[in-house]
Design a protein around this motif. Sequence first.
Motif, PDB file in Angstrom:
ATOM      1  N   ARG A  74       6.171   8.890   2.554  1.00  0.00           N
ATOM      2  CA  ARG A  74       6.801   7.753   1.882  1.00  0.00           C
ATOM      3  C   ARG A  74       5.812   6.589   1.817  1.00  0.00           C
ATOM      4  NH1 ARG A  74      12.464   8.322   1.678  1.00  0.00           N
ATOM      5  NH2 ARG A  74      12.683   6.080   1.325  1.00  0.00           N
ATOM      6  N   LYS A  75       5.777   5.964   0.633  1.00  0.00           N
ATOM      7  CA  LYS A  75       4.884   4.829   0.439  1.00  0.00           C
ATOM      8  C   LYS A  75       5.487   3.580   1.070  1.00  0.00           C
ATOM      9  CE  LYS A  75       2.173   2.489  -3.127  1.00  0.00           C
ATOM     10  NZ  LYS A  75       1.880   2.400  -4.575  1.00  0.00           N
ATOM     11  N   LEU A  76       4.707   2.897   1.904  1.00  0.00           N
ATOM     12  CA  LEU A  76       5.206   1.769   2.669  1.00  0.00           C
ATOM     13  C   LEU A  76       5.149   0.485   1.861  1.00  0.00           C
ATOM     14  CD1 LEU A  76       3.559   2.481   6.146  1.00  0.00           C
ATOM     15  CD2 LEU A  76       5.723   3.320   5.225  1.00  0.00           C
ATOM     16  N   ASN A  77       6.153  -0.334   2.073  1.00  0.00           N
ATOM     17  CA  ASN A  77       6.199  -1.682   1.493  1.00  0.00           C
ATOM     18  C   ASN A  77       6.004  -2.670   2.639  1.00  0.00           C
ATOM     19  OD1 ASN A  77       6.639  -3.982   0.051  1.00  0.00           O
ATOM     20  ND2 ASN A  77       8.813  -3.599  -0.353  1.00  0.00           N
ATOM     21  N   ILE A  78       4.837  -3.302   2.685  1.00  0.00           N
ATOM     22  CA  ILE A  78       4.457  -4.151   3.821  1.00  0.00           C
ATOM     23  C   ILE A  78       4.311  -5.593   3.348  1.00  0.00           C
ATOM     24  CG2 ILE A  78       2.775  -4.537   5.662  1.00  0.00           C
ATOM     25  CD1 ILE A  78       2.002  -1.623   5.485  1.00  0.00           C
ATOM     26  N   VAL A  79       4.981  -6.508   4.063  1.00  0.00           N
ATOM     27  CA  VAL A  79       4.881  -7.950   3.777  1.00  0.00           C
ATOM     28  C   VAL A  79       4.636  -8.661   5.092  1.00  0.00           C
ATOM     29  CG1 VAL A  79       6.349  -7.857   1.719  1.00  0.00           C
ATOM     30  CG2 VAL A  79       7.378  -8.221   3.971  1.00  0.00           C
ATOM     31  N   LEU A  80       4.266  -9.943   4.991  1.00  0.00           N
ATOM     32  CA  LEU A  80       4.019 -10.754   6.177  1.00  0.00           C
ATOM     33  C   LEU A  80       5.343 -11.166   6.789  1.00  0.00           C
ATOM     34  CD1 LEU A  80       1.553 -11.933   7.711  1.00  0.00           C
ATOM     35  CD2 LEU A  80       1.936 -14.061   6.451  1.00  0.00           C
ATOM     36  N   ALA A  81       5.500 -10.987   8.108  1.00  0.00           N
ATOM     37  CA  ALA A  81       6.739 -11.328   8.794  1.00  0.00           C
ATOM     38  C   ALA A  81       6.865 -12.832   8.951  1.00  0.00           C
ATOM     39  CB  ALA A  81       6.787 -10.654  10.159  1.00  0.00           C
TER      40      ALA A  81
ATOM     41  N   ALA B  76      -3.568  -6.096   2.110  1.00  0.00           N
ATOM     42  CA  ALA B  76      -4.330  -5.822   0.889  1.00  0.00           C
ATOM     43  C   ALA B  76      -4.293  -4.340   0.539  1.00  0.00           C
ATOM     44  CB  ALA B  76      -5.776  -6.298   1.066  1.00  0.00           C
ATOM     45  N   ALA B  77      -4.369  -3.466   1.562  1.00  0.00           N
ATOM     46  CA  ALA B  77      -4.325  -2.026   1.291  1.00  0.00           C
ATOM     47  C   ALA B  77      -2.947  -1.585   0.812  1.00  0.00           C
ATOM     48  CB  ALA B  77      -4.725  -1.259   2.547  1.00  0.00           C
ATOM     49  N   ALA B  78      -1.913  -2.241   1.294  1.00  0.00           N
ATOM     50  CA  ALA B  78      -0.556  -1.852   0.900  1.00  0.00           C
ATOM     51  C   ALA B  78      -0.201  -2.327  -0.496  1.00  0.00           C
ATOM     52  CB  ALA B  78       0.454  -2.397   1.903  1.00  0.00           C
ATOM     53  N   GLU B  79      -0.925  -3.332  -1.033  1.00  0.00           N
ATOM     54  CA  GLU B  79      -0.606  -3.869  -2.356  1.00  0.00           C
ATOM     55  C   GLU B  79      -1.142  -3.007  -3.483  1.00  0.00           C
ATOM     56  OE1 GLU B  79      -2.091  -7.801  -2.463  1.00  0.00           O
ATOM     57  OE2 GLU B  79      -0.515  -8.645  -1.170  1.00  0.00           O
ATOM     58  N   ASN B  80      -1.874  -1.958  -3.183  1.00  0.00           N
ATOM     59  CA  ASN B  80      -2.421  -1.067  -4.214  1.00  0.00           C
ATOM     60  C   ASN B  80      -1.267  -0.303  -4.865  1.00  0.00           C
ATOM     61  OD1 ASN B  80      -3.867   0.683  -5.809  1.00  0.00           O
ATOM     62  ND2 ASN B  80      -5.324   1.252  -4.203  1.00  0.00           N
ATOM     63  N   ASP B  81      -1.070  -0.555  -6.163  1.00  0.00           N
ATOM     64  CA  ASP B  81       0.077   0.036  -6.870  1.00  0.00           C
ATOM     65  C   ASP B  81      -0.227   1.391  -7.495  1.00  0.00           C
ATOM     66  OD1 ASP B  81       1.552  -2.178  -6.220  1.00  0.00           O
ATOM     67  OD2 ASP B  81       1.077  -3.242  -8.091  1.00  0.00           O
ATOM     68  N   SER B  82      -1.430   1.901  -7.371  1.00  0.00           N
ATOM     69  CA  SER B  82      -1.751   3.195  -7.971  1.00  0.00           C
ATOM     70  C   SER B  82      -1.007   4.320  -7.238  1.00  0.00           C
ATOM     71  CB  SER B  82      -3.264   3.436  -7.918  1.00  0.00           C
ATOM     72  OG  SER B  82      -3.716   3.477  -6.570  1.00  0.00           O
ATOM     73  N   GLU B  83      -0.938   5.473  -7.892  1.00  0.00           N
ATOM     74  CA  GLU B  83      -0.213   6.597  -7.305  1.00  0.00           C
ATOM     75  C   GLU B  83      -0.871   7.086  -6.020  1.00  0.00           C
ATOM     76  OE1 GLU B  83       0.255   9.685 -10.136  1.00  0.00           O
ATOM     77  OE2 GLU B  83       1.453   8.472 -11.522  1.00  0.00           O
ATOM     78  N   ALA B  84      -2.185   7.134  -6.012  1.00  0.00           N
ATOM     79  CA  ALA B  84      -2.896   7.609  -4.817  1.00  0.00           C
ATOM     80  C   ALA B  84      -3.128   6.500  -3.809  1.00  0.00           C
ATOM     81  CB  ALA B  84      -4.231   8.237  -5.208  1.00  0.00           C
TER      82      ALA B  84
END
Length: 412
Positions: A89-96, A73-81
Motif C-alpha cells: 500500500r502506498k503511504l500518505n505521509i504528512v507532518l504531524a 519529499a520521498a512520499a510526495e512522488n506521485d508516479s506509479e513506481a
Amino acid sequence: KQKKTLPSDVNEGRTVFIRNLSFDSEEEGIEECLLQFGELNYVRVVLHPETGHSKGCAFAQFKSKEAAEKCLAAAENDSEAGGLRVDGRKLNIVLAVSRESATKLKTNKVKLHKGSRNLYLAREGLIRAGTKTAEGVSSADMAKRTRFEDLKRAKLKDVNVFVSKTRLCIHNLPKAVDRQRLFKLCLSAAGGGKGVRITECHVMYDRKPVRGQVVGKSLGYGFVEFKEHEHALQALRHLNNNPTIFTDNKRPIVEFSLEDGRKLKLKAMRQQKSKEKPKPKQKKSPGKNKPAGTRSDHRQQNKGAQSGHFSGFRTKAEVEHVEMEDGKKRQKVLPMPSHRGPKIRHRDKGKQQPQSKKAKRGLSRKDRKASFSHPRNKDNDRFDNLVAQYKNKLLGASSSKGSLIKKSKWFS
C-alpha cells in the motif's frame, strides 16, 4: 518499550503522520521502510480503544528534522513506481501537529463520516459503577451490564461486526412482557407521533412447550427496529436504566444491536433468490384466436364432470388431419395404447414396475375331468392297467379258450 504518548516537541518538524496503512501492518515493517531516511525515536500504530484493531494510521518520529524532510519529499512522488510502500500500500505521509493544534482543527472541522461500523454508538447507554448514573442500580443489574459490555468488546474485535443504527436490543424484560406490550412501550418511548415507525419487534422465547403452551417461556430480552435512527436513539435514552418502566431493582438494559455483515449478505441473497423464482402460471381463458380442441378447452369441458372420475380414460379432440388421394382430408385416427395396465410416465420408463400379485390358478378342465373319472387310489389302478396290457400281449385274444398261440415277440 517506549511510551506510546506523543512527545511535546512534535511541532519541531521531526514527527510525521502516516495514513493508508494496511490493518495488518506492524510497527517493525513501517520502521524498516523509514530507516532509509535516518534514525527513528519511535513508530506507533494508532489502535482503536474499543476493539484493539489498527485504524490504518501511525506516527513516526525521526531524530533529526532533515530526516523527516527527506521522508516527506520521498512520499510526495506521485508516479506509479514512486512514493513509499508498506505491505503493498502506498503511504500518505504528512507532518504531524501538536495536540493543541489537533484539538483546534477538530473543533473547526465538520465531521461528516463516522465510520462504516458505527463504533461510536457502542458506548451509548453505558453505565459505569461509581458514577452518578449508577446510583440506585442493583448489584444484579450492574453485573449484567458488565457482562454485556465484555461480550460486546469481544464481538467488536471481528471487523465484520458493526453496530446497527436503528435496531435496539432490550434486556431485563419481565416474563409477562409480550410482543404487543413491548411494541407499545417502545412506540411511546420514541415519542409516539405519526412519524415514528417500528419495522420489527420480537420477544425471544425458549420455544419449548410448557403445559401445552407452544411458545414457551420468555428469555428476558427482545429486539426492536425503528425506521429512523433518531427515533431509536430517543427510545434508548428514555428506556435505558429507567426505574419507572418495570421496577426499581429490575431496570431495562437497552443498547444498539450488533450485526454481522456476512449473515446480512446471506440473508439478502436468499431474499433476492426468492424474488427471482418464477411465479406459477395462471390459467388463461380461451381467446378468440385459440384453436378449438386444445388442452385448456378440454379442461373447460370436463370441469363439470369431475364427479365422473370412475368413467376411465377420456379422449381429446384431435385437430390434425390426414390428406387422402382424392384431395379430401379426414380426421387423424388415434392409435390404441401401446400397452395395458397402469400409465407409465416418461420419467418412469426403464424402471422396474411393481408386479401385481396374481390369483392362484385352480385345476384345468382336463385335470378336473380326470379326477372325477378315476378312483382315489391312482397307484393301484395304474398297476392293474399295466398288468392287463402285458397279459393281452402275451396270451393274445384267445386266452379265454386256454390254447397258447405262439407270438413272434411279446413286445412287438
